[in-house]
Design a protein around this motif. Structure first.
Motif, PDB file in Angstrom:
ATOM      1  N   LEU A   1      35.257 -46.483   0.514  1.00  0.00           N
ATOM      2  CA  LEU A   1      34.188 -45.539   0.829  1.00  0.00           C
ATOM      3  C   LEU A   1      34.514 -44.890   2.163  1.00  0.00           C
TER       4      LEU A   1
ATOM      5  N   ARG B   1      31.904 -40.224  -3.008  1.00  0.00           N
ATOM      6  CA  ARG B   1      32.720 -40.627  -1.852  1.00  0.00           C
ATOM      7  C   ARG B   1      33.564 -41.875  -2.139  1.00  0.00           C
TER       8      ARG B   1
ATOM      9  N   LEU C   1      26.689 -40.782  -2.859  1.00  0.00           N
ATOM     10  CA  LEU C   1      27.550 -41.938  -2.601  1.00  0.00           C
ATOM     11  C   LEU C   1      28.679 -42.028  -3.621  1.00  0.00           C
TER      12      LEU C   1
ATOM     13  N   ASP D   1      28.547 -37.148   5.185  1.00  0.00           N
ATOM     14  CA  ASP D   1      28.126 -38.197   4.251  1.00  0.00           C
ATOM     15  C   ASP D   1      26.760 -37.906   3.637  1.00  0.00           C
ATOM     16  N   ARG D   2      25.879 -37.285   4.405  1.00  0.00           N
ATOM     17  CA  ARG D   2      24.527 -37.047   3.906  1.00  0.00           C
ATOM     18  C   ARG D   2      24.453 -35.860   2.948  1.00  0.00           C
TER      19      ARG D   2
END
Length: 396
Positions: free
Chosen positions: A61, A75, A72, A67-68
């Protein structure tokens, strides 16, 4: 009869005197290996012992600037671990390895590993990114299971946190390389002597430029989790700490024979004195008393069967002799092994064990026994350390 008894008493003294003398006894020296019961002490291994190789696969990860902005699942990328290492002690090891494959994220710079595919909701202002990388690293492993619970070759689960320093670099332009700092947790599950199943969790910190885009945060990172196998090369594991004791078995047998003869002579004198029924002669009996030497294994306070048999013979003599005679039970330990505090404990405990056995198991009156201890001593008899791990009982 008195004259005969007195002469016999002198003969007994002549037989018993060499028992306490420090003399050189001819005989063959024999070696005895005694293994320590201390689970924290093992034999130092050789350089080519306890090497291992690990291969694992899983997922990674990437932690980057956006990232936001992406889910998820977008990634997560595949990860591979290959390491080779060595355990220098049951608790401390070192390994060198490769960690990597690819990383996924997002970028606002088209030249920063962009896939050309837009991130929804950004109207072309942000693309998904993907790049290949590798992380060459050196890990210092600490096996907490062995450090805190003692070495156990057959333990199913071993927990080993580690600290790591490495060099991470991207394979694709724009290529970037930088130092990484990592922490991790290696969990190994024993399958057999040669194989472990392992779960390796790692978190690495690297410079912000690793994903090709700068300015969002000071650092990027990579979290990986892999499952794999560890193969342990021979020689595997550690042997218990051991002490080689060189003892003169002929001297020990000679001492025991002397004690046996002294006891037999004591019995003969007693019978002779009883037959004479002479008051003056009976006063000699009070000075003819039993004595014994009981030895113990290194670091132990448990009576052997041989020691119990000798104590039983001695108890029979004590109960038949003058009831006013008091016997001193003195404990000793070998000064050459163990700390001063440990030897004080061992010598006292050994004396207590002999006293309690004489009283509780063999029925010797407690009023006739008292104990003493001398801690660690050096070579009391025949320059043999085994004879210093002893309890000596003498009458007064």
């Amino acid at each position: 009869m008195m004259k005969k008894s007195i002469l016999a008493a002198f003969a007994l003294a002549a037989v018993a005197a060499p028992v306490c003398a420090q003399t050189e006894q001819a005989g063959t020296m024999e070696e005895t290996i005694e293994y320590s019961d201390d689970k924290y002490k093992v034999e130092t291994n050789h350089f080519w012992d306890n090497w291992f190789v690990t291969v694992g696969a899983g997922g990674g990860l990437f932690v980057g600037d956006h990232d936001r902005q992406i889910g998820l699942g977008k990634r997560i990328s595949p990860a591979l671990d290959i390491e080779v290492g060595k355990w220098f002690t049951p608790g401390v090891g070192l390994r060198l390895g490769y960690n990597g494959l690819s990383a996924k994220g997002a970028t606002r710079w088209s030249e920063a590993h962009s896939t050309g595919k837009d991130v929804p909701g950004w109207n072309g202002g942000m693309d998904y990114s993907k790049f290949k990388y590798f992380n060459l690293h050196a890990d210092v492993l600490l096996n907490f299971s062995n450090l805190f619970c003692g070495y156990n070759e057959k333990r199913i689960w071993n927990s080993s946190p580690y600290l790591s320093v490495g060099w991470m670099r991207t394979w694709e332009a724009p290529t970037v390389g930088n130092i990484t700092m990592s922490v991790g947790w290696l969990n190994t599950f024993r399958l057999n002597k040669a194989l472990d199943l392992n779960l390796d969790l790692r978190g690495a910190l690297v410079d912000d430029a690793m994903d090709g885009e700068m300015g969002g945060s000071k650092f990027d990172g990579m979290i990986t989790a892999t499952v794999g196998l560890t193969y342990k090369f021979k020689q595997r594991g550690w042997s218990r700490s051991k002490t080689v004791i060189r003892s003169n078995e002929a001297a020990i047998r000679d001492m025991q024979e002397r004690l046996d003869r002294a006891t037999a002579e004591n019995e003969r004198l007693k019978k002779a004195l009883e037959e004479g029924k002479n008051t003056d002669t009976r006063s000699i009996v009070k000075k003819i008393v039993a004595s014994s030497l009981i030895t113990f294994r290194i670091g132990q306070t448990k009576l052997s069967n041989e020691a119990k048999a000798n104590l039983q013979l001695m108890a029979e003599v004590i109960k038949k002799e003058d009831p006013n005679t008091v016997y001193t039970i003195t404990g000793y330990a070998d000064q050459g092994t163990g700390s001063k505090k440990r030897n004080e404990y061992l010598s006292k405990k050994r004396a207590e064990v002999v006293r309690d056995y004489l009283i509780e198991e063999l029925g010797v009156p407690a009023a006739q026994l008292r104990i003493d201890h001398k801690g660690g001593v050096s070579n009391m008899f025949y320059d043999d350390p085994r004879l210093s791990r002893a309890v000596i009982t003498r009458g007064e």
